[in-house]
Design an enzyme around this catalytic site. Sequence first.
Site, PDB file in Angstrom:
ATOM      1  N   ASP A  13      13.697   3.978 -11.980  1.00 29.39           N
ATOM      2  CA  ASP A  13      13.765   5.253 -12.717  1.00 29.39           C
ATOM      3  C   ASP A  13      14.932   6.133 -12.288  1.00 29.39           C
ATOM      4  O   ASP A  13      14.869   7.361 -12.372  1.00 29.39           O
ATOM      5  CB  ASP A  13      12.449   6.057 -12.560  1.00 29.39           C
ATOM      6  CG  ASP A  13      11.265   5.329 -13.152  1.00 29.39           C
ATOM      7  OD1 ASP A  13      11.457   4.573 -14.118  1.00 29.39           O
ATOM      8  OD2 ASP A  13      10.143   5.528 -12.641  1.00 29.39           O
ATOM      9  N   GLN A 224      14.025  -1.795 -12.798  1.00 22.95           N
ATOM     10  CA  GLN A 224      13.450  -1.417 -11.492  1.00 22.95           C
ATOM     11  C   GLN A 224      14.574  -1.022 -10.519  1.00 22.95           C
ATOM     12  O   GLN A 224      15.606  -0.550 -10.970  1.00 22.95           O
ATOM     13  CB  GLN A 224      12.581  -2.562 -10.941  1.00 22.95           C
ATOM     14  CG  GLN A 224      11.298  -2.822 -11.719  1.00 22.95           C
ATOM     15  CD  GLN A 224      11.474  -3.568 -13.026  1.00 22.95           C
ATOM     16  OE1 GLN A 224      12.041  -4.633 -13.047  1.00 22.95           O
ATOM     17  NE2 GLN A 224      10.964  -3.035 -14.125  1.00 22.95           N
TER      18      GLN A 224
HETATM   19  P1  GDP Z   1      15.562   4.305 -15.721  1.00 19.62           P
HETATM   20  O1  GDP Z   1      14.270   3.581 -15.698  1.00 19.62           O
HETATM   21  O2  GDP Z   1      16.398   4.044 -14.518  1.00 19.62           O
HETATM   22  O3  GDP Z   1      16.339   4.083 -16.990  1.00 19.62           O
HETATM   23  O4  GDP Z   1      15.198   5.866 -15.673  1.00 19.62           O
HETATM   24  P2  GDP Z   1      14.041   6.590 -16.554  1.00 19.62           P
HETATM   25  O5  GDP Z   1      14.500   6.716 -17.939  1.00 19.62           O
HETATM   26  O6  GDP Z   1      12.716   5.957 -16.300  1.00 19.62           O
HETATM   27  O7  GDP Z   1      13.967   7.993 -15.816  1.00 19.62           O
HETATM   28  C1  GDP Z   1      15.068   8.837 -15.729  1.00 19.62           C
HETATM   29  C2  GDP Z   1      14.703  10.182 -16.370  1.00 19.62           C
HETATM   30  O8  GDP Z   1      15.661  11.138 -16.002  1.00 19.62           O
HETATM   31  C3  GDP Z   1      14.706  10.154 -17.879  1.00 19.62           C
HETATM   32  O9  GDP Z   1      13.751  11.062 -18.362  1.00 19.62           O
HETATM   33  C4  GDP Z   1      16.116  10.614 -18.232  1.00 19.62           C
HETATM   34  O10 GDP Z   1      16.207  11.214 -19.534  1.00 19.62           O
HETATM   35  C5  GDP Z   1      16.347  11.639 -17.159  1.00 19.62           C
HETATM   36  N1  GDP Z   1      17.730  11.803 -16.717  1.00 19.62           N
HETATM   37  C6  GDP Z   1      18.701  10.874 -16.530  1.00 19.62           C
HETATM   38  N2  GDP Z   1      19.808  11.433 -16.000  1.00 19.62           N
HETATM   39  C7  GDP Z   1      19.537  12.759 -15.858  1.00 19.62           C
HETATM   40  C8  GDP Z   1      20.262  13.858 -15.320  1.00 19.62           C
HETATM   41  O11 GDP Z   1      21.401  13.751 -14.854  1.00 19.62           O
HETATM   42  N3  GDP Z   1      19.630  15.072 -15.320  1.00 19.62           N
HETATM   43  C9  GDP Z   1      18.369  15.241 -15.791  1.00 19.62           C
HETATM   44  N4  GDP Z   1      17.838  16.462 -15.744  1.00 19.62           N
HETATM   45  N5  GDP Z   1      17.656  14.222 -16.300  1.00 19.62           N
HETATM   46  C10 GDP Z   1      18.223  13.003 -16.308  1.00 19.62           C
HETATM   47  P1  IMO Z   2      12.528   1.029 -14.460  1.00 19.89           P
HETATM   48  O1  IMO Z   2      13.290  -0.154 -14.991  1.00 19.89           O
HETATM   49  C1  IMO Z   2       9.862   2.567 -11.360  1.00 19.89           C
HETATM   50  C2  IMO Z   2       6.890  -0.259  -9.779  1.00 19.89           C
HETATM   51  C3  IMO Z   2       5.440   0.053 -10.077  1.00 19.89           C
HETATM   52  C4  IMO Z   2       4.787  -0.565  -8.857  1.00 19.89           C
HETATM   53  C5  IMO Z   2       5.619  -1.820  -8.609  1.00 19.89           C
HETATM   54  C6  IMO Z   2       5.051  -3.089  -9.216  1.00 19.89           C
HETATM   55  O2  IMO Z   2      12.074   1.970 -15.510  1.00 19.89           O
HETATM   56  O3  IMO Z   2      13.265   1.669 -13.337  1.00 19.89           O
HETATM   57  P2  IMO Z   2       4.856  -4.049 -11.690  1.00 19.89           P
HETATM   58  O4  IMO Z   2       4.198  -3.482 -12.916  1.00 19.89           O
HETATM   59  O5  IMO Z   2       6.315  -4.323 -11.873  1.00 19.89           O
HETATM   60  O6  IMO Z   2       4.135  -5.224 -11.129  1.00 19.89           O
HETATM   61  O7  IMO Z   2       4.730  -2.873 -10.588  1.00 19.89           O
HETATM   62  O8  IMO Z   2       6.892  -1.554  -9.190  1.00 19.89           O
HETATM   63  N1  IMO Z   2       7.765  -0.333 -10.970  1.00 19.89           N
HETATM   64  C7  IMO Z   2       8.646   0.630 -11.319  1.00 19.89           C
HETATM   65  N2  IMO Z   2       8.881   1.849 -10.780  1.00 19.89           N
HETATM   66  N3  IMO Z   2      10.591   2.122 -12.395  1.00 19.89           N
HETATM   67  C8  IMO Z   2      10.380   0.906 -12.933  1.00 19.89           C
HETATM   68  O9  IMO Z   2      11.164   0.378 -13.898  1.00 19.89           O
HETATM   69  C9  IMO Z   2       9.337   0.111 -12.418  1.00 19.89           C
HETATM   70  N4  IMO Z   2       8.846  -1.118 -12.716  1.00 19.89           N
HETATM   71  C10 IMO Z   2       7.906  -1.374 -11.821  1.00 19.89           C
HETATM   72  O10 IMO Z   2       5.221   1.436 -10.162  1.00 19.89           O
HETATM   73  O11 IMO Z   2       4.964   0.289  -7.744  1.00 19.89           O
HETATM   74 MG    MG Z   3      12.233   3.947 -15.896  1.00 17.61          MG
END
Ligand code: GDP
Ligand code: IMO
Ligand code: MG
Length: 430
Positions: A13, A224
């Site tokens: 994330d 991840q």
């Molecule tokens: P990913 O799984 O690595 O693609 O990340 P996610 O989408 O799960 O989580 C990142 C969150 O942070 C999302 O809600 C994005 O819209 C938000 N985000 C990404 N970059 C920025 C930033 O620079 N500032 C803020 N405020 N939000 C961001």
């Molecule tokens: P993105 O691509 C954050 C975490 C779960 C759990 C562990 C194992 O959005 O960054 P799983 O369902 O894969 O067997 O869960 O890994 N996890 C993530 N945490 N971002 C993700 O994906 C995740 N995918 C799995 O929360 O701790």
């Molecule tokens: Mg994510």
Amino acid sequence: MVAVAIVGAQWGDEGKGKVVDLYAGSADAVVRYAGGPNAGHTIVVGEDRVVLKHVPSGALRAGTICVLAQGMVIDPDALVAEMAALSARGVDLSGRIFVSDRAHLIMPYHVLVDGLREAAAGEARIGTTGRGIGPCYEDKIGRRGLRAGDLRDTTRATQLVARALACWEPTIRRLGGEPPPAAPVVQKLAELGPRLIPLLRSDASALVDGIIRAGKRVLLEGAQGTLLDIDHGTYPFVTSSNTTAGGACTGSGVPPTKISGVVGVSKAYATRVGGGPFPTELFDEEGQMIRDRGHEYGSTTGRPRRCGWFDAPVVRYANRLNGLSGIALTKLDVLTGLPRLKVCVAYEIGGVRRDEVPLSLPEFEEAKPLYEQVEGWKEDISSAKEFGELPKAAQKYVRLLEEVGGVEVSLVSVGPDRNETIVRKNPFRS
Ligand code: GDP
Ligand code: IMO
Ligand code: MG
């Protein structure tokens, strides 16, 4: 001409979706190489906000080829729904989305086992996303999985489902569940077949190789994060795939010699969802403040993310494992207004200073962060387009992260929108 891998440098994330979408503006193809619907990759363009689970984050760039490669695990029902939702909002993927024959399929019994195991584990649960990821990869490694190419042959799929179910039945019963009958599982696959079979490519790695040989640019999109890697992460609190740059090669079939750069995505602080060690985790108001300002709630599960300060040993570890050419630093804007910021530079374990991530779980769980403290800034930074436009304190903070993380910051993200970004170095030009 080149492939650039984008990997999570922390616990997932980090903002990979945003960064991949941004770079996809100058790429011809985006290839997802690991994981499945446990991922939630968010892209924000103006009023549009899309969370992608399977579909690569090149989706919003018209004409960009999107490949779901062999390292992925795909929930066929969820993928069809995801593509339909994208189509309903005007994202046309036709003729530019491809699925590897060899990607494994997540079946309803995988999701069932994931949920039953987590419920039975109580306090020891991993905190999975409940999407059947672990059991699906178990079938892959156990050499009894169903692959996307098996959608073409219902007789073969029927045999494979029967074999896998026979294998899972005792586990499901022991955990107090009821194994699903095979017939509706196979029936569902037969229904989904016509939607997915046209996207299948018997060798997606050959497709990607052809794109690279044609002198085009390819992004290998990780899911991840490094600390969730099955081999290098905080085992057993990890996912079941190789999330690191090595996984980009095995998961996509692109050889290491064709990868010209690896960008690690890291937040300007740290978060984690699910169980496992997290030395800089905050349990106080400051942690809640970061959670609220950063909207730190899972894109896939809605769970509140655990929040803490930037952990430099984690990023140094990610740098070593992935050979990072740069860090894309996200969410710097979330720290605006905090009077002072802390950066973990090392740990104390059993009274001894340790500069590296401890590889034993009990040691990592015991690690106490040693902090360096710097002043914060109050100015709104979300419209900054150049590094020099950031307040001096923000510049100083980024430089500190470069110094203690041991890798240059090649991009600074100051808001969720595609445009809220300071690009310091283009990953396709080394
Ligand atoms: P990913 O799984 O690595 O693609 O990340 P996610 O989408 O799960 O989580 C990142 C969150 O942070 C999302 O809600 C994005 O819209 C938000 N985000 C990404 N970059 C920025 C930033 O620079 N500032 C803020 N405020 N939000 C961001
Ligand atoms: P993105 O691509 C954050 C975490 C779960 C759990 C562990 C194992 O959005 O960054 P799983 O369902 O894969 O067997 O869960 O890994 N996890 C993530 N945490 N971002 C993700 O994906 C995740 N995918 C799995 O929360 O701790
Ligand atoms: Mg994510």
